[in-house]
Design an enzyme around this catalytic site. Structure first.
Site, short mmCIF file in Angstrom:
data_model
loop_
_atom_site.label_atom_id
_atom_site.label_comp_id
_atom_site.label_asym_id
_atom_site.label_seq_id
_atom_site.Cartn_x
_atom_site.Cartn_y
_atom_site.Cartn_z
N LYS A 160 52.88 82.70 94.07
CA LYS A 160 54.31 82.62 93.70
C LYS A 160 54.64 83.57 92.56
CE LYS A 160 58.55 80.97 93.66
NZ LYS A 160 59.06 81.00 92.35
N GLU B 261 60.08 90.13 93.47
CA GLU B 261 61.51 89.80 93.36
C GLU B 261 62.17 90.62 92.23
OE1 GLU B 261 62.38 85.44 93.56
OE2 GLU B 261 63.23 85.74 91.57
O1 LIG Z 1 61.68 82.19 94.62
C1 LIG Z 1 62.55 81.66 93.95
O2 LIG Z 1 63.23 80.71 94.35
C2 LIG Z 1 62.78 82.20 92.56
O3 LIG Z 1 61.79 83.15 92.31
C3 LIG Z 1 62.75 81.15 91.49
O4 LIG Z 1 61.59 80.41 91.64
C4 LIG Z 1 62.79 81.77 90.10
O5 LIG Z 1 61.88 81.19 89.28
C5 LIG Z 1 64.06 81.62 89.40
O6 LIG Z 1 65.07 82.01 90.26
C6 LIG Z 1 64.23 82.43 88.12
O7 LIG Z 1 63.18 83.26 87.79
P1 LIG Z 1 63.30 84.28 86.57
O8 LIG Z 1 63.95 83.54 85.44
O9 LIG Z 1 61.94 84.70 86.20
O10 LIG Z 1 64.16 85.41 87.02
#
Ligand SMILES: O=C(O)[C@H](O)[C@@H](O)[C@H](O)[C@H](O)COP(=O)(O)O
Length: 314
Positions: free
Chosen positions: A164, A171
């Site tokens: 993850k 991401e």
């Molecule tokens: O796959 C997901 O659903 C996202 O990756 C999620 O898990 C993430 O943790 C938050 O959206 C914010 O993450 P950041 O604060 O690090 O941008």
């Protein structure tokens, strides 16, 4: 099957709901009594039949640590704990070892899908012993999206959150690429319909994706993003990805730059660029812009416009 859910916020609350809709019995606990099914973690454990399964969906770090500590005291041999938050994989290994001393199993599960997961399902990345993962399969089957994909038993404890973590690093990089492309299109006068261009890319192109769909959705609400400040937080996984890359001597230029772009977004002014400005002034007598009355534009750049200075002006 029966499961306890600790933490009924945006993620845990929706996951509990998806599980109930899928026919499971969920006993939920949250510090907020208005949304909790039970008064305490102790009550939650007492409401479950052994061997119990408890899914922890609270913020990573101290909240997860204290919940796992408390569950360690309350649960019994044969029970299993799932950490579905965005924990650091190093913490998983510690939690698993602590719980194992009491005969309690531990599975780490990275969960992706955000607020859309209730409807679309959550992509799940698990780490842990096969015995524990197999026991939880009915829960994973209900949470995951329909179809073959959306679930992986990635390896031993920690592997789920490691997968993850890397997913989130990717991401960051993808989001940054869309962001930079958008900024360039907005800054130039060549493409008149920026939103339309992004929207058109949703079909047939190499970069069509859910993130692109979400960006078009955001531009539909606010075409030039005037309502937003260019400020982005990070929850830790981008940093951990970069740290892991350093540990393994793996070059991650894109993900690292995307992380640093978020740090830069939080500065009203750049201390580092003050040094650059001061040094240009020292060695070349180039003009500097004082804090007061600053236009934010390069004062000694020709016309303070966006074109780089000509060779003779350097
Ligand atoms: O796959 C997901 O659903 C996202 O990756 C999620 O898990 C993430 O943790 C938050 O959206 C914010 O993450 P950041 O604060 O690090 O941008």
């Amino acid at each position: 099957m029966q499961i306890g859910m600790v933490g009924l916020g945006k993620m845990g609350g929706n996951m509990a709901e998806r599980l109930r809709r899928g026919g499971h019995e969920v006993v939920g606990y949250d510090r907020d009594p208005s949304i909790s099914d039970v008064e305490s973690l102790k009550d939650l454990v007492e409401r479950l039949e052994a061997p119990r399964a408890v899914w922890v969906m609270v913020p990573a770090g101290k909240p997860t640590q204290s919940t796992v500590d408390d569950l360690g005291e309350l649960l019994s041999e044969g029970d299993v704990v799932v950490d579905g938050g965005n924990s650091h994989y190093v913490d998983d290994q510690k939690h698993a070892a602590e719980l194992a001393q009491r005969g309690i199993g531990f599975v780490d599960c990275g969960v992706s899908g955000g607020v859309w997961g209730l409807k679309n399902g959550y992509a799940l990345m698990c780490g842990g012993d096969k015995e524990h993962v197999d026991r939880l399969m009915p829960i994973f089957e209900t949470l995951k999206p329909e179809g073959e994909d959306g679930f992986v038993h990635a390896g031993d404890v920690g592997a789920g959150h490691f997968a993850k973590m890397v997913h989130n690093g990717i991401e960051y990089g993808m989001m940054q690429a869309f962001a930079e492309g958008w900024e360039l299109l907005e800054a130039s006068d060549v493409v008149k319909d920026v939103k339309g261009s992004f929207s058109s890319w949703r079909t047939g192109t190499v970069i069509r994706s859910w993130l692109l769909d979400l960006l078009v959705r955001a531009l539909d609400d606010d075409e030039h993003l005037d309502q937003l400040r260019g400020y982005a937080q990070d929850s830790g996984e981008g940093r951990w990805t970069v740290q892991a890359a350093v540990d393994h001597a793996v070059p991650l230029p894109v993900i690292t730059a995307a992380l640093y772009a978020r740090f830069a977004s939080r500065q009203d002014d750049s201390p580092a660029m003050k040094v650059v400005a001061a040094l240009r002034n020292q060695f070349g007598g180039h003009a500097i812009t004082a804090t007061e009355g600053s236009t934010g534009k390069g004062a000694d750049a020709p016309g303070a416009d966006v074109t780089p200075p000509k060779e003779t002006e350097r």
